[in-house]
Design a protein around this motif. Structure first.
Motif, short mmCIF file in Angstrom:
data_model
loop_
_atom_site.label_atom_id
_atom_site.label_comp_id
_atom_site.label_asym_id
_atom_site.label_seq_id
_atom_site.Cartn_x
_atom_site.Cartn_y
_atom_site.Cartn_z
N SER A 3 0.80 -1.22 0.00
CA SER A 3 0.00 0.00 0.00
C SER A 3 0.84 1.28 0.00
N VAL A 4 1.95 1.25 -0.73
CA VAL A 4 2.76 2.47 -0.88
C VAL A 4 1.99 3.45 -1.76
N GLY B 114 2.23 -1.77 -5.94
CA GLY B 114 1.20 -2.46 -6.72
C GLY B 114 0.19 -1.47 -7.26
C1 PEP Z 1 2.46 -5.75 -4.27
O1 PEP Z 1 1.60 -6.57 -4.54
O2 PEP Z 1 3.65 -5.98 -4.53
C2 PEP Z 1 2.03 -4.52 -3.61
C3 PEP Z 1 2.88 -3.93 -2.85
O3 PEP Z 1 0.74 -4.11 -3.82
P1 PEP Z 1 0.05 -2.77 -3.24
O4 PEP Z 1 1.02 -1.63 -3.43
O5 PEP Z 1 -1.20 -2.60 -4.04
O6 PEP Z 1 -0.22 -3.02 -1.80
#
Ligand code: PEP
Length: 264
Positions: free
Chosen positions: A222-223, A243
């Motif tokens: 969730s960055v 992601g």
């Molecule tokens: C990921 O799946 O590698 C990821 C970090 O997803 P999100 O940034 O959507 O949490």
């Protein structure tokens, strides 16, 4: 030791070729105003069918680096053969990849990938001259049971087993707490930094101090543009695996821009 940050976008099973191309163009038009030394190492990981809709972007300042690198989201460890649905390291390289993500929690969870398989993939990637982005992370249950560090140390020791210190130094690790992936719940930056420091200590134990100082360890989960500055201000977080926020040029570019405000 200063380590160049990496901002990597994992596009997962999203975007048709035309959409991947459009997103790529949006990132390309942002990075054109910078040289590679000014930027973090920018990596995009489209789905296999879109690998040829994007391309790495060379820097023209003479530094020999790229402004954008391409990654595959997985690979097989064998060179070729009867492995329906898989791609080899050489195939990923042939499609323009310099990096390959391995051991993502979605692969571990939905496709039963084991630590042993991830180790074989890491070795094949390094032997093929590419760089593995090795993912690790704990579930919420493991965190609540107080076994986060033990679980991650086991994943890292297994992933790096039998790999030379020189190759470990070139590799990338992404610490991605599973409960933070795609949930909007970002791990507290100081806690992410603590776990990443622990990972660096495991790397030191298995591959020596030089490898531990050189290896880049990213945070993922969730960055967003609003979280990256605080994350990048931590001593041991060397970038992010992104992601959801990597699927729009505006948010991905803002993450790159905010990373540059803190450190490149
Ligand atoms: C990921 O799946 O590698 C990821 C970090 O997803 P999100 O940034 O959507 O949490």
């Amino acid at each position: 030791m200063s380590r160049k940050p990496i901002i990597a976008g994992n596009w997962k099973m999203n975007l048709l070729q035309s959409e991947a191309k459009e997103l790529f163009e949006g990132i390309k038009s942002f990075v054109k105003d910078y040289t590679a030394p000014q930027l973090p190492t920018v990596v995009i990981a489209p789905t296999y069918t879109s690998l040829c809709a994007v391309e790495s972007v060379k820097c023209d300042c003479g530094c020999g680096k790229n402004k954008i690198y391409v990654a595959a989201q997985n690979c097989h460890w064998e060179k070729s053969g009867a492995y329906t649905g898989e791609i080899s390291v050489e195939m990923a390289k042939d499609a323009g990849c310099d990096y390959i993500i391995i051991g993502h929690s979605e692969r571990r969870q939905y496709f039963s990938e084991t630590d042993e398989m991830i180790n074989k993939k890491a070795k094949a990637i390094l032997a093929g001259g590419l760089i593995p982005i090795i993912c690790c992370g704990e579930t919420l249950e493991q965190r609540e049971a107080g076994i986060t560090d033990e679980h991650i140390a086991t994943q890292i020791r297994a992933a790096l087993s039998g790999i030379s210190s020189e190759d470990v130094a070139k590799s990338v690790i992404a610490y991605e707490p599973i409960w933070a992936i795609g949930t909007g719940k970002t791990c507290d930056s100081t806690e992410a930094n603590r776990v990443i420091k622990m990972i660096r200590n495991v790397v030191k134990e298995v591959a020596g101090v030089q490898a531990a100082d050189s290896i880049r360890i990213l945070y993922g989960g969730s960055v967003k543009p609003s979280t990256i500055e605080e994350q990048m201000s931590q001593s041991d977080i060397d970038g992010a695996l992104v992601g959801g926020a990597s699927l729009k040029a505006d948010s991905f570019n803002e993450i790159i821009a905010n990373t540059m405000k803190v450190s490149v």
